[in-house]
Scaffold this motif. Structure first.
Motif, PDB file in Angstrom:
ATOM      1  N   LEU A  72      73.584   5.520  63.861  1.00 21.16           N
ATOM      2  CA  LEU A  72      74.358   5.813  65.074  1.00 21.16           C
ATOM      3  C   LEU A  72      75.458   4.778  65.261  1.00 21.16           C
ATOM      4  CD1 LEU A  72      71.585   6.812  67.663  1.00 21.16           C
ATOM      5  CD2 LEU A  72      73.506   8.253  66.957  1.00 21.16           C
ATOM      6  N   PRO A  73      76.524   5.148  65.981  1.00 20.28           N
ATOM      7  CA  PRO A  73      77.550   4.153  66.312  1.00 20.28           C
ATOM      8  C   PRO A  73      76.937   2.972  67.062  1.00 20.28           C
ATOM      9  CG  PRO A  73      78.327   6.364  66.825  1.00 20.28           C
ATOM     10  CD  PRO A  73      76.885   6.492  66.483  1.00 20.28           C
ATOM     11  N   ASP A  74      77.590   1.811  67.014  1.00 19.18           N
ATOM     12  CA  ASP A  74      77.062   0.602  67.649  1.00 19.18           C
ATOM     13  C   ASP A  74      76.729   0.826  69.125  1.00 19.18           C
ATOM     14  OD1 ASP A  74      77.283  -0.792  65.297  1.00 19.18           O
ATOM     15  OD2 ASP A  74      79.255  -1.659  65.774  1.00 19.18           O
ATOM     16  N   GLU A  75      77.599   1.584  69.810  1.00 18.22           N
ATOM     17  CA  GLU A  75      77.410   1.788  71.253  1.00 18.22           C
ATOM     18  C   GLU A  75      76.175   2.634  71.574  1.00 18.22           C
ATOM     19  OE1 GLU A  75      81.772   1.253  70.324  1.00 18.22           O
ATOM     20  OE2 GLU A  75      80.068   2.374  69.495  1.00 18.22           O
ATOM     21  N   LEU A  76      75.671   3.338  70.580  1.00 16.94           N
ATOM     22  CA  LEU A  76      74.521   4.227  70.807  1.00 16.94           C
ATOM     23  C   LEU A  76      73.344   3.900  69.884  1.00 16.94           C
ATOM     24  CD1 LEU A  76      76.423   7.667  71.011  1.00 16.94           C
ATOM     25  CD2 LEU A  76      75.424   6.425  72.928  1.00 16.94           C
ATOM     26  N   LYS A  77      73.365   2.714  69.306  1.00 15.20           N
ATOM     27  CA  LYS A  77      72.397   2.425  68.248  1.00 15.20           C
ATOM     28  C   LYS A  77      70.939   2.508  68.705  1.00 15.20           C
ATOM     29  CE  LYS A  77      72.588  -2.623  68.798  1.00 15.20           C
ATOM     30  NZ  LYS A  77      72.867  -3.906  68.095  1.00 15.20           N
ATOM     31  N   ASP A  78      70.684   2.319  69.986  1.00 16.73           N
ATOM     32  CA  ASP A  78      69.304   2.387  70.493  1.00 16.73           C
ATOM     33  C   ASP A  78      68.999   3.703  71.206  1.00 16.73           C
ATOM     34  OD1 ASP A  78      68.686  -0.217  69.604  1.00 16.73           O
ATOM     35  OD2 ASP A  78      69.701  -1.065  71.370  1.00 16.73           O
ATOM     36  N   ARG A  79      69.920   4.647  71.134  1.00 23.53           N
ATOM     37  CA  ARG A  79      69.729   5.937  71.833  1.00 23.53           C
ATOM     38  C   ARG A  79      68.661   6.750  71.121  1.00 23.53           C
ATOM     39  NH1 ARG A  79      69.114   9.441  75.251  1.00 23.53           N
ATOM     40  NH2 ARG A  79      70.784  10.672  76.232  1.00 23.53           N
ATOM     41  N   LEU A  80      67.716   7.303  71.900  1.00 27.81           N
ATOM     42  CA  LEU A  80      66.621   8.120  71.355  1.00 27.81           C
ATOM     43  C   LEU A  80      66.816   9.564  71.804  1.00 27.81           C
ATOM     44  CD1 LEU A  80      63.948   7.841  69.731  1.00 27.81           C
ATOM     45  CD2 LEU A  80      62.764   7.645  71.926  1.00 27.81           C
ATOM     46  N   TYR A  81      67.196  10.423  70.893  1.00 30.69           N
ATOM     47  CA  TYR A  81      67.388  11.839  71.219  1.00 30.69           C
ATOM     48  C   TYR A  81      66.134  12.657  70.951  1.00 30.69           C
ATOM     49  CZ  TYR A  81      72.408  10.868  71.510  1.00 30.69           C
ATOM     50  OH  TYR A  81      73.632  10.374  71.874  1.00 30.69           O
ATOM     51  N   TYR A  82      65.543  12.441  69.816  1.00 25.53           N
ATOM     52  CA  TYR A  82      64.376  13.249  69.430  1.00 25.53           C
ATOM     53  C   TYR A  82      63.089  12.493  69.707  1.00 25.53           C
ATOM     54  CZ  TYR A  82      60.836  15.543  66.578  1.00 25.53           C
ATOM     55  OH  TYR A  82      59.677  16.156  66.165  1.00 25.53           O
ATOM     56  N   ILE A  83      62.181  13.146  70.422  1.00 27.56           N
ATOM     57  CA  ILE A  83      60.837  12.627  70.676  1.00 27.56           C
ATOM     58  C   ILE A  83      59.846  13.602  70.069  1.00 27.56           C
ATOM     59  CG2 ILE A  83      59.160  11.995  72.445  1.00 27.56           C
ATOM     60  CD1 ILE A  83      61.515  11.392  74.306  1.00 27.56           C
ATOM     61  N   PHE A  84      58.990  13.117  69.188  1.00 26.35           N
ATOM     62  CA  PHE A  84      58.032  13.982  68.511  1.00 26.35           C
ATOM     63  C   PHE A  84      57.138  14.703  69.522  1.00 26.35           C
ATOM     64  CE2 PHE A  84      59.126  10.960  65.192  1.00 26.35           C
ATOM     65  CZ  PHE A  84      59.198  11.757  64.058  1.00 26.35           C
ATOM     66  N   GLY A  85      56.926  15.999  69.286  1.00 29.80           N
ATOM     67  CA  GLY A  85      56.004  16.758  70.117  1.00 29.80           C
ATOM     68  C   GLY A  85      54.572  16.416  69.782  1.00 29.80           C
TER      69      GLY A  85
END
Length: 422
Positions: free
Chosen positions: A391-404
């Motif tokens: 991910l880009p530096d500004e979003l490097k810790d962004r979590l989009y997918y969470i396992f079901g």
């Protein structure tokens, strides 16, 4: 002139009307407005045969306003201007109530032209529509009117109207009419919440029944003869269309195979084969998703078969697919992940691609890549995984997918966790 039975027995008072208790019950808003005789400009929205025109007539009588009824499918603004000539004359001493039926057929310009008439108070407007006014009524006109939604009439209320119609027929024809309770029930159910349709069905039964000893019996056999062509009511461009499709998808999402097959059948009988296939494919991806990813090609194959063979055989592969979707484990993790990513991008979070992920082989800048800017090829590492930032530096810790928490995604999570630990 042969006046339909439904018009002959049209209610003249609020007490004679059936249904719409949420509007006309004791101390309800519309009921109190009518009693006050201070009627605002209104829009009546709802399916046919639910009392919109009847209530407009009753309001006219109780407020002493002269009623002018026009239909937007054939009327024009010149018709309205002609009606306005009666204002302040002996023809309409207390004012005019203009009732426009099916106002959705007026174009934007025609609807706009109504504004001057209702703003200066020269007329009281009641417009009716079977379509959602939010989508079909011009905003400026909509903001000047109170909207009241009419609901389909329930079976018990329709039976009351049918009983009243039966008594009227008996008195008018001087013929004894016998309609068993279960036949009244069937006629009520056949009408689909439409009082006018129910009364028309009763009238057809009465006219076709054989008279014997000055008596006519309307039995189930007689009703069955007209049921095939009268039981199904559906609007494939209005709210019925979207309500049924919504119920269809929500039933599959809710894991109810019985409701899913029921709505599937209603939609197919209404000729909605393409819409059914589309919703099925969406539901397989959105609601089952990664809990059972193999379902996607299965449902695609079923919809392809359905489109190839056509109705009535199409109902078989579609039933297979619908029941499979309804009874499968559910996960919307991928749906939530892509929506979250869409929301970030649409809110302006668009940043440069990390240098090591760029298409550097066609880089014309001539700069020498630093070691930390070099892409690490995962297949060159153990378990085909290497720790690097995507991910880009500004979003490097962004979590989009969470396992079901289903079996398939739990196994995938365990696999990924094991790789990262190594």
């Amino acid at each position: 002139m042969n006046v339909p039975l439904a018009d002959k027995i049209r209610p003249n008072t609020l007490e004679e009307m059936v249904g719409q208790e949420h509007l006309l019950g004791k101390n309800k808003l519309l009921s109190n407005l009518i009693k006050s005789k201070h009627i605002p400009n209104m829009i009546f929205y709802g399916p046919p045969g639910t009392g919109k025109t009847t209530l407009a007539r009753i309001i006219s009588k109780q407020t002493d306003l002269k009623l002018h009824k026009i239909n937007a499918t054939t009327a024009s603004i010149s018709d309205i201007k002609e009606i306005l000539l009666e204002i302040d004359t002996l023809l309409a001493p207390n004012g005019i109530l203009l009732y426009i039926d099916e106002i959705q057929y007026f174009n934007k310009k025609q609807q706009q032209s109504l504004l001057e008439f209702i703003e200066n108070g020269k007329i009281t407007l009641i417009a009716s529509t079977t379509e959602n006014p939010i989508f079909y009524i011009y905003n400026a006109l909509l903001s000047r009117c109170s909207v009241f939604e009419f609901k389909k009439i329930n079976s018990a209320s329709i039976k009351k109207a049918l009983t009243r119609a039966k008594i009227f027929l008996k008195n008018e024809s001087k013929i004894d009419i016998h309609v068993p309770e279960d036949v009244l029930e069937k006629l009520s159910n056949m009408s689909g919440g439409d009082v006018r349709k129910a009364i028309n069905l009763l009238e057809v039964c009465f006219l076709s029944a054989i008279k014997k000893d000055n008596k006519k019996i309307i039995d189930k056999n007689l009703v069955e003869q007209i049921s095939n062509s009268n039981t199904f009511s559906y609007n494939n461009v209005g709210d019925d269309h979207y309500d049924l499709l919504s119920a269809f998808q929500k039933s599959m999402r809710g894991s109810d195979p019985n409701a899913s097959v029921y709505y599937l059948s209603r939609l197919l009988l209404a000729g909605e084969l393409v819409s059914v296939c589309r919703r099925l494919l969406v539901c397989a991806c959105e609601d089952v998703g990664l809990a059972y990813p193999q379902i996607m090609p299965i449902v695609k194959a079923c919809t392809d078969i359905a489109m190839q063979v056509g109705m009535p055989e199409a109902k078989i592969p579609l039933a297979d697919a619908v029941i499979l979707v309804a009874t499968s484990p559910k996960s919307n993790s991928a749906y939530k992940a892509v929506n979250a990513a869409f929301n970030d991008i649409e809110s302006g979070q668009v940043y440069p691609v990390p240098r090591h992920l760029q298409n550097v082989h066609c880089d014309t800048s001539g700069e020498q890549l630093k070691k930390e800017d070099t892409y690490l090829y995962p297949h060159n590492f153990e378990n085909h995984w290497v720790c690097q930032q995507y991910l880009p530096d500004e979003l490097k810790d962004r979590l989009y997918y969470i396992f079901g928490d289903n079996k398939v995604e739990s196994a995938a999570k365990n696999y990924n966790d094991d790789i990262i630990k190594i």
